[in-house]
Design a protein around this motif. Structure first.
Motif, PDB file in Angstrom:
ATOM      1  N   LYS A  50      -0.041  -4.310  10.442  1.00 41.32           N
ATOM      2  CA  LYS A  50      -0.228  -3.560   9.427  1.00 41.32           C
ATOM      3  C   LYS A  50      -0.093  -4.096   8.121  1.00 41.32           C
ATOM      4  N   ASP A  51      -0.439  -3.586   6.917  1.00 41.41           N
ATOM      5  CA  ASP A  51      -0.135  -3.953   5.819  1.00 41.41           C
ATOM      6  C   ASP A  51       1.010  -3.378   5.005  1.00 41.41           C
ATOM      7  N   PHE A  52       1.733  -3.653   4.204  1.00 48.89           N
ATOM      8  CA  PHE A  52       2.813  -2.843   3.405  1.00 48.89           C
ATOM      9  C   PHE A  52       2.165  -1.658   2.723  1.00 48.89           C
ATOM     10  N   LEU A  53       2.634  -0.571   2.617  1.00 47.05           N
ATOM     11  CA  LEU A  53       2.334   0.261   1.730  1.00 47.05           C
ATOM     12  C   LEU A  53       2.594   0.113   0.296  1.00 47.05           C
ATOM     13  N   VAL A  54       4.176  -0.382   0.504  1.00 48.53           N
ATOM     14  CA  VAL A  54       4.690  -0.889  -1.001  1.00 48.53           C
ATOM     15  C   VAL A  54       5.815  -2.098  -0.495  1.00 48.53           C
ATOM     16  N   MET A  55       6.044  -2.848  -1.524  1.00 49.63           N
ATOM     17  CA  MET A  55       6.955  -3.812  -1.354  1.00 49.63           C
ATOM     18  C   MET A  55       7.359  -4.206  -2.840  1.00 49.63           C
ATOM     19  N   SER A  56       8.749  -3.613  -3.250  1.00 49.72           N
ATOM     20  CA  SER A  56       9.042  -4.012  -4.823  1.00 49.72           C
ATOM     21  C   SER A  56      10.326  -4.478  -4.471  1.00 49.72           C
TER      22      SER A  56
END
Length: 141
Positions: free
Chosen positions: A27-33
């Protein structure tokens, strides 16, 4: 209550761990900050700017695996305290009720309040030593 999700803490290798999990779950990240992406007054240690402040990865159904690197001010994590249970509350009132209930007899980590990422957020450890993160995302109203 909208959702309950596992929240993992790391001692500086959160990005490595979540890139691994991303490959496993496909899956792809929804967010990575990173800490450098958000200015938080009491967390201004420039040596932490590369660390992950928050990452969210869908792992199936409505479950989202979340994580971050522990800031230096919290000290290094050890086995048994490298996770939190993250609750997505439907309102500020629900967030306050859950937070106050969970923090009773426990320890306040961060009082409920408006967070720089546009949410109402707080952290506490209950009287049994379990760490909780309560978040109400204003955009979900």
């Amino acid at each position: 209550m909208a959702a309950v999700n596992p929240y993992l803490s790391f001692n500086g290798n959160c990005a490595d761990a979540f890139n691994f999990y991303k490959g496993v779950f496909g899956k792809d990240f929804l967010v990575m900050s990173r800490y450098s992406d958000i200015q938080i007054e009491h967390m201004s240690d420039p040596s932490e700017s590369h660390k992950i402040m928050h990452v969210a990865l869908p792992v199936g159904g409505d479950t989202i695996l979340m994580g971050s690197d522990r800031p230096n001010m919290m000290g290094p994590g050890t086995e048994g305290n490298m996770f939190s249970v993250a609750i997505a509350a439907d309102s500020e009132a629900e967030a306050d009720k859950l937070y106050n209930g969970l923090a009773a007899g426990g320890m306040v980590g961060m009082p409920m309040g408006k967070a720089p990422w546009g949410a109402y957020f707080g952290m506490c450890t209950d009287k049994f030593g379990i760490q909780w993160m309560i978040n109400h995302d204003y955009s979900r109203q």
